[in-house]
Scaffold this motif. Sequence first.
Motif, PDB file in Angstrom:
ATOM      1  N   VAL A 280      -5.716  -1.527  -9.240  1.00 35.37           N
ATOM      2  CA  VAL A 280      -4.811  -0.429  -8.893  1.00 35.37           C
ATOM      3  C   VAL A 280      -3.558  -0.467  -9.754  1.00 35.37           C
ATOM      4  N   TYR A 281      -3.057  -1.673 -10.010  1.00 30.82           N
ATOM      5  CA  TYR A 281      -1.884  -1.791 -10.883  1.00 30.82           C
ATOM      6  C   TYR A 281      -2.171  -1.182 -12.265  1.00 30.82           C
ATOM      7  N   GLN A 282      -3.376  -1.363 -12.765  1.00 33.88           N
ATOM      8  CA  GLN A 282      -3.730  -0.809 -14.068  1.00 33.88           C
ATOM      9  C   GLN A 282      -3.771   0.714 -14.018  1.00 33.88           C
TER      10      GLN A 282
ATOM     11  N   ILE B 284      -6.640   7.467  -6.683  1.00 31.87           N
ATOM     12  CA  ILE B 284      -6.796   6.015  -6.573  1.00 31.87           C
ATOM     13  C   ILE B 284      -8.015   5.675  -5.720  1.00 31.87           C
ATOM     14  N   LYS B 285      -8.167   6.370  -4.592  1.00 33.05           N
ATOM     15  CA  LYS B 285      -9.309   6.118  -3.710  1.00 33.05           C
ATOM     16  C   LYS B 285     -10.633   6.392  -4.423  1.00 33.05           C
ATOM     17  N   ALA B 286     -10.679   7.495  -5.174  1.00 32.49           N
ATOM     18  CA  ALA B 286     -11.907   7.850  -5.884  1.00 32.49           C
ATOM     19  C   ALA B 286     -12.271   6.782  -6.916  1.00 32.49           C
TER      20      ALA B 286
ATOM     21  N   VAL C 297       1.903  -2.755  -4.999  1.00 35.37           N
ATOM     22  CA  VAL C 297       0.606  -2.512  -4.364  1.00 35.37           C
ATOM     23  C   VAL C 297       0.377  -3.560  -3.283  1.00 35.37           C
ATOM     24  N   GLU C 298      -0.028  -3.099  -2.095  1.00 33.66           N
ATOM     25  CA  GLU C 298      -0.351  -4.013  -1.007  1.00 33.66           C
ATOM     26  C   GLU C 298      -1.733  -3.686  -0.459  1.00 33.66           C
TER      27      GLU C 298
ATOM     28  N   ALA D 114       8.333   3.582  -3.176  1.00 35.91           N
ATOM     29  CA  ALA D 114       7.626   3.247  -4.419  1.00 35.91           C
ATOM     30  C   ALA D 114       6.559   2.180  -4.180  1.00 35.91           C
ATOM     31  N   GLU D 115       5.684   2.441  -3.202  1.00 37.98           N
ATOM     32  CA  GLU D 115       4.653   1.477  -2.846  1.00 37.98           C
ATOM     33  C   GLU D 115       3.324   2.185  -2.595  1.00 37.98           C
ATOM     34  N   VAL D 116       2.236   1.468  -2.860  1.00 38.43           N
ATOM     35  CA  VAL D 116       0.887   1.951  -2.576  1.00 38.43           C
ATOM     36  C   VAL D 116       0.249   0.993  -1.573  1.00 38.43           C
ATOM     37  N   TYR D 117      -0.137   1.533  -0.409  1.00 35.42           N
ATOM     38  CA  TYR D 117      -0.806   0.734   0.617  1.00 35.42           C
ATOM     39  C   TYR D 117      -2.300   1.026   0.574  1.00 35.42           C
ATOM     40  N   ILE D 118      -3.096  -0.027   0.577  1.00 34.66           N
ATOM     41  CA  ILE D 118      -4.548   0.130   0.603  1.00 34.66           C
ATOM     42  C   ILE D 118      -5.079  -0.680   1.783  1.00 34.66           C
TER      43      ILE D 118
END
Length: 452
Positions: free
Chosen positions: A256-258, A212-214, A269-270, A234-238
């Motif tokens: 990110v959702y895509q 995701i970062k890349a 996603v947050e 079940a979460e992604v923190y950015i």
Amino acid sequence: MKGLQLAESNQVKDWLLFTEFFTGDREKALEIVKAFLIKPSTKWYTPHVIERGYRYILKQLKVKKSRTVFESLFSEFSFSSVGKIDQSILLLHYYFQLDKRQIARIVRKSIREIRRIQFSFLQQLATNGISLASFVDRLLEKGKTLAYPFSIDDVYKRSLINVKKTALYSFIIFHLLLVGGAMNIGIVEKTQAKQGPDLLMIYKGNKLDEMIKAQLTEAFQEDGFSVLVNFEEAEVYISVEKEELYQKKSEIIPFVYQILKDKDITYTVELDYDLKALGKDQTAYKIVTEADEKRIKLWPGDYSDQGKVIGWIVSLPNDIELVKEEKELLRVQEILNGYHHKAPVTVSYYDKQIVDRRERWLKLSPYFNEGFLLGKEYNIERIRTNATEKNVIIDIYTYFLTKDKSKEEIARAIKRSLDQFLQSDEINMLVQNDTYTINIYSAGKKKINLDY
């Protein structure tokens, strides 16, 4: 206490007290906590029931606008306005003694953000000429005034699920799992025929957070992204370091959702903006960051009344030779001199073997999580690794019901997968000569038989 107890009575008291700190209303506190206790799902998530209770309470408090006990306490110290989430972080840590990881799960923020908020608060204390001990004492004193006149047994009389209802919930949950949930028979049969996920393949490729970062870095032509995947929630923190990136929030989150959708991952996603500063002392933050990049364990030790760092602590291994210690202190001084920082440095010593072992196994944990928690077929809730001793303990908690006959076969598949990974040549440098024990538990915390 008769009947099934969903949580320890002391924990219920903590939930009630926490709620009253924010509402100042005992009846409202009792109403909110009772509502959580009667939730059927409370019984089936016992490993995280403490955190889930606090999180449920915070959700109910979002609409509450009245002046709270905690806000009153802050006004006594002449503090500027502190948001409800920040208040809850301070209350959970200094009064209820929860660690940063638990608090992060409750308020859905990164551990780094929790640390930043606490650091900023310590600076507020220093600015107001208040010691942390004085604040905590005042906090404890406030808590004593909120003692409840009713028995906790009364809460349970109206809240506990009786034996007949529990049996009914067991049947319903078991039926749903068989028909359309994580224990779909087709999935179980497929799992029984496999060795479990290939953790080594994940190790050789890119982890989800790295991927995701890349893609974010490539799409937005910026390096200031930090990505943390919380598989349990079940979460992604950015977090982003630049304000201009945060202004692109409406573009970043859908992007990110895509990515997740393409991989059939339904995580939330947050996005947070990291001010890149420890409170008001931006120089201190830069020093800590540079020390961390150079693998030096350097942290603020004391603060001035204005919230500036006036003392540092550097941690060194307890078996370090005198010559090497002098070299490390020289490296620390070079960093401080680079920022014209003249604060004194104090040395503390740690057990090198334990810290090194923990750091090695900490590098393995992301592959455990991604291999087992990203996919739902193994029905795992959380994985905990304790590397304090040379025999490392890996505890795996599942959602399997105790009487589920298929759980042993799936548990064996999980163990085979871990064994193959941990005994592979590719990660020998991380495992080294450590032994390990794998424990897998059903939803009732009963150990599952792992005999091959």
